[in-house]
Design a protein around this motif. Structure first.
Motif, PDB file in Angstrom:
ATOM      1  N   GLY A 190     -30.342 -40.455  27.759  1.00 62.49           N
ATOM      2  CA  GLY A 190     -30.301 -39.826  29.068  1.00 62.49           C
ATOM      3  C   GLY A 190     -31.018 -38.494  29.138  1.00 62.49           C
ATOM      4  O   GLY A 190     -30.580 -37.601  29.840  1.00 62.49           O
ATOM      5  N   GLY A 191     -32.095 -38.343  28.398  1.00 59.75           N
ATOM      6  CA  GLY A 191     -32.845 -37.097  28.418  1.00 59.75           C
ATOM      7  C   GLY A 191     -32.263 -36.010  27.545  1.00 59.75           C
ATOM      8  O   GLY A 191     -32.791 -34.909  27.476  1.00 59.75           O
ATOM      9  N   GLU A 192     -31.155 -36.279  26.875  1.00 63.84           N
ATOM     10  CA  GLU A 192     -30.531 -35.303  25.995  1.00 63.84           C
ATOM     11  C   GLU A 192     -30.755 -35.712  24.546  1.00 63.84           C
ATOM     12  O   GLU A 192     -30.500 -36.851  24.164  1.00 63.84           O
ATOM     13  CB  GLU A 192     -29.031 -35.226  26.278  1.00 63.84           C
ATOM     14  CG  GLU A 192     -28.318 -34.176  25.458  1.00 63.84           C
ATOM     15  CD  GLU A 192     -26.823 -34.134  25.768  1.00 63.84           C
ATOM     16  OE1 GLU A 192     -26.096 -33.601  24.927  1.00 63.84           O
ATOM     17  OE2 GLU A 192     -26.414 -34.660  26.808  1.00 63.84           O
ATOM     18  N   LYS A 193     -31.245 -34.800  23.756  1.00 62.17           N
ATOM     19  CA  LYS A 193     -31.504 -35.071  22.341  1.00 62.17           C
ATOM     20  C   LYS A 193     -30.418 -34.403  21.515  1.00 62.17           C
ATOM     21  O   LYS A 193     -30.170 -33.208  21.646  1.00 62.17           O
ATOM     22  CB  LYS A 193     -32.870 -34.529  21.949  1.00 62.17           C
ATOM     23  CG  LYS A 193     -33.255 -34.799  20.520  1.00 62.17           C
ATOM     24  CD  LYS A 193     -34.635 -34.247  20.226  1.00 62.17           C
ATOM     25  CE  LYS A 193     -35.019 -34.448  18.793  1.00 62.17           C
ATOM     26  NZ  LYS A 193     -36.335 -33.862  18.497  1.00 62.17           N
ATOM     27  N   ARG A 194     -29.744 -35.194  20.672  1.00 62.92           N
ATOM     28  CA  ARG A 194     -28.699 -34.658  19.787  1.00 62.92           C
ATOM     29  C   ARG A 194     -29.104 -34.947  18.348  1.00 62.92           C
ATOM     30  O   ARG A 194     -29.495 -36.062  18.014  1.00 62.92           O
ATOM     31  CB  ARG A 194     -27.367 -35.308  20.106  1.00 62.92           C
ATOM     32  CG  ARG A 194     -26.802 -34.910  21.452  1.00 62.92           C
ATOM     33  CD  ARG A 194     -25.427 -35.511  21.640  1.00 62.92           C
ATOM     34  NE  ARG A 194     -25.466 -36.955  21.512  1.00 62.92           N
ATOM     35  CZ  ARG A 194     -25.272 -37.802  22.511  1.00 62.92           C
ATOM     36  NH1 ARG A 194     -25.016 -37.352  23.704  1.00 62.92           N
ATOM     37  NH2 ARG A 194     -25.311 -39.100  22.312  1.00 62.92           N
ATOM     38  N   CYS A 195     -28.972 -33.952  17.522  1.00 60.25           N
ATOM     39  CA  CYS A 195     -29.313 -34.102  16.108  1.00 60.25           C
ATOM     40  C   CYS A 195     -28.123 -33.684  15.256  1.00 60.25           C
ATOM     41  O   CYS A 195     -27.343 -32.814  15.639  1.00 60.25           O
ATOM     42  CB  CYS A 195     -30.513 -33.239  15.742  1.00 60.25           C
ATOM     43  SG  CYS A 195     -32.042 -33.711  16.574  1.00 60.25           S
ATOM     44  N   GLY A 196     -28.017 -34.311  14.108  1.00 55.84           N
ATOM     45  CA  GLY A 196     -26.962 -33.968  13.174  1.00 55.84           C
ATOM     46  C   GLY A 196     -27.358 -34.391  11.766  1.00 55.84           C
ATOM     47  O   GLY A 196     -28.409 -34.980  11.555  1.00 55.84           O
ATOM     48  N   CYS A 197     -26.505 -34.108  10.823  1.00 58.14           N
ATOM     49  CA  CYS A 197     -26.751 -34.457   9.426  1.00 58.14           C
ATOM     50  C   CYS A 197     -25.933 -35.692   9.068  1.00 58.14           C
ATOM     51  O   CYS A 197     -24.754 -35.770   9.403  1.00 58.14           O
ATOM     52  CB  CYS A 197     -26.354 -33.296   8.517  1.00 58.14           C
ATOM     53  SG  CYS A 197     -27.309 -31.799   8.815  1.00 58.14           S
ATOM     54  N   VAL A 198     -26.576 -36.644   8.413  1.00 57.06           N
ATOM     55  CA  VAL A 198     -25.887 -37.841   7.934  1.00 57.06           C
ATOM     56  C   VAL A 198     -26.221 -38.019   6.459  1.00 57.06           C
ATOM     57  O   VAL A 198     -27.278 -37.612   5.995  1.00 57.06           O
ATOM     58  CB  VAL A 198     -26.288 -39.111   8.729  1.00 57.06           C
ATOM     59  CG1 VAL A 198     -25.844 -39.010  10.169  1.00 57.06           C
ATOM     60  CG2 VAL A 198     -27.775 -39.361   8.664  1.00 57.06           C
ATOM     61  N   SER A 199     -25.300 -38.645   5.725  1.00 55.05           N
ATOM     62  CA  SER A 199     -25.540 -38.800   4.292  1.00 55.05           C
ATOM     63  C   SER A 199     -26.629 -39.844   4.048  1.00 55.05           C
ATOM     64  O   SER A 199     -26.733 -40.839   4.767  1.00 55.05           O
ATOM     65  CB  SER A 199     -24.257 -39.206   3.566  1.00 55.05           C
ATOM     66  OG  SER A 199     -23.946 -40.551   3.838  1.00 55.05           O
ATOM     67  N   ARG A 200     -27.425 -39.607   3.040  1.00 63.73           N
ATOM     68  CA  ARG A 200     -28.487 -40.556   2.684  1.00 63.73           C
ATOM     69  C   ARG A 200     -27.885 -41.909   2.298  1.00 63.73           C
ATOM     70  O   ARG A 200     -28.402 -42.951   2.658  1.00 63.73           O
ATOM     71  CB  ARG A 200     -29.317 -40.011   1.529  1.00 63.73           C
ATOM     72  CG  ARG A 200     -30.161 -38.829   1.891  1.00 63.73           C
ATOM     73  CD  ARG A 200     -30.961 -38.346   0.680  1.00 63.73           C
ATOM     74  NE  ARG A 200     -31.703 -37.151   0.996  1.00 63.73           N
ATOM     75  CZ  ARG A 200     -32.930 -37.142   1.478  1.00 63.73           C
ATOM     76  NH1 ARG A 200     -33.552 -38.273   1.714  1.00 63.73           N
ATOM     77  NH2 ARG A 200     -33.536 -35.999   1.748  1.00 63.73           N
ATOM     78  N   GLN A 201     -26.768 -41.856   1.579  1.00 65.31           N
ATOM     79  CA  GLN A 201     -26.118 -43.090   1.150  1.00 65.31           C
ATOM     80  C   GLN A 201     -25.658 -43.890   2.361  1.00 65.31           C
ATOM     81  O   GLN A 201     -25.795 -45.112   2.391  1.00 65.31           O
ATOM     82  CB  GLN A 201     -24.933 -42.773   0.234  1.00 65.31           C
ATOM     83  CG  GLN A 201     -24.272 -44.004  -0.354  1.00 65.31           C
ATOM     84  CD  GLN A 201     -25.240 -44.830  -1.208  1.00 65.31           C
ATOM     85  OE1 GLN A 201     -26.109 -44.286  -1.881  1.00 65.31           O
ATOM     86  NE2 GLN A 201     -25.097 -46.134  -1.165  1.00 65.31           N
ATOM     87  N   GLY A 202     -25.115 -43.233   3.367  1.00 68.93           N
ATOM     88  CA  GLY A 202     -24.677 -43.913   4.576  1.00 68.93           C
ATOM     89  C   GLY A 202     -25.824 -44.608   5.282  1.00 68.93           C
ATOM     90  O   GLY A 202     -25.688 -45.738   5.760  1.00 68.93           O
ATOM     91  N   VAL A 203     -26.973 -43.967   5.333  1.00 71.09           N
ATOM     92  CA  VAL A 203     -28.160 -44.565   5.956  1.00 71.09           C
ATOM     93  C   VAL A 203     -28.606 -45.784   5.161  1.00 71.09           C
ATOM     94  O   VAL A 203     -28.914 -46.836   5.728  1.00 71.09           O
ATOM     95  CB  VAL A 203     -29.296 -43.531   6.075  1.00 71.09           C
ATOM     96  CG1 VAL A 203     -30.580 -44.189   6.536  1.00 71.09           C
ATOM     97  CG2 VAL A 203     -28.901 -42.403   7.009  1.00 71.09           C
ATOM     98  N   ARG A 204     -28.597 -45.660   3.848  1.00 67.71           N
ATOM     99  CA  ARG A 204     -28.984 -46.810   3.003  1.00 67.71           C
ATOM    100  C   ARG A 204     -28.056 -47.995   3.261  1.00 67.71           C
ATOM    101  O   ARG A 204     -28.505 -49.141   3.360  1.00 67.71           O
ATOM    102  CB  ARG A 204     -28.936 -46.421   1.536  1.00 67.71           C
ATOM    103  CG  ARG A 204     -30.073 -45.582   1.083  1.00 67.71           C
ATOM    104  CD  ARG A 204     -30.092 -45.397  -0.428  1.00 67.71           C
ATOM    105  NE  ARG A 204     -30.945 -44.293  -0.779  1.00 67.71           N
ATOM    106  CZ  ARG A 204     -30.524 -43.138  -1.255  1.00 67.71           C
ATOM    107  NH1 ARG A 204     -29.247 -42.933  -1.480  1.00 67.71           N
ATOM    108  NH2 ARG A 204     -31.384 -42.178  -1.533  1.00 67.71           N
TER     109      ARG A 204
END
Length: 88
Positions: free
Chosen positions: A68-82
């Motif tokens: 919706g036109g809003e950009k949100r950024c955060g930190c996620v664990s590399r293992q979680g992404v894998r």
């Protein structure tokens, strides 16, 4: 012709002047009372930080999503992404 060359060189060198530090800008503003340059620099720094996103600790990566036109950024664990991409 020499005069034209000297003028061109002076114009080029003028553009290579040093950028004032935030402390120098604040000192100048406190003397003159004009805080517009300080505010301009603060807005520029805020925009740069917003573009860069958060600084994540070791073992984490920046993840951004836009909705919706809003950009949100955060930190996620590399293992979680894998694990997400591995289908676990």
């Amino acid at each position: 012709m020499k005069v034209l060359g000297v003028l061109a060189a002076m114009l080029l060198l003028t553009g290579c002047g040093s950028i004032k530090s935030m402390d120098e800008l604040q000192l100048e503003a406190s003397i003159t009372g004009d805080w517009s340059e300080v505010e301009k620099r603060e807005r520029m720094i805020a925009r740069r930080k917003e573009r860069e996103g958060p600084s994540c600790p070791k073992g984490y990566i920046t993840f951004c999503e836009q909705s919706g036109g809003e950009k949100r950024c955060g930190c996620v664990s590399r293992q979680g992404v894998r694990e997400v991409f591995a289908g676990r």
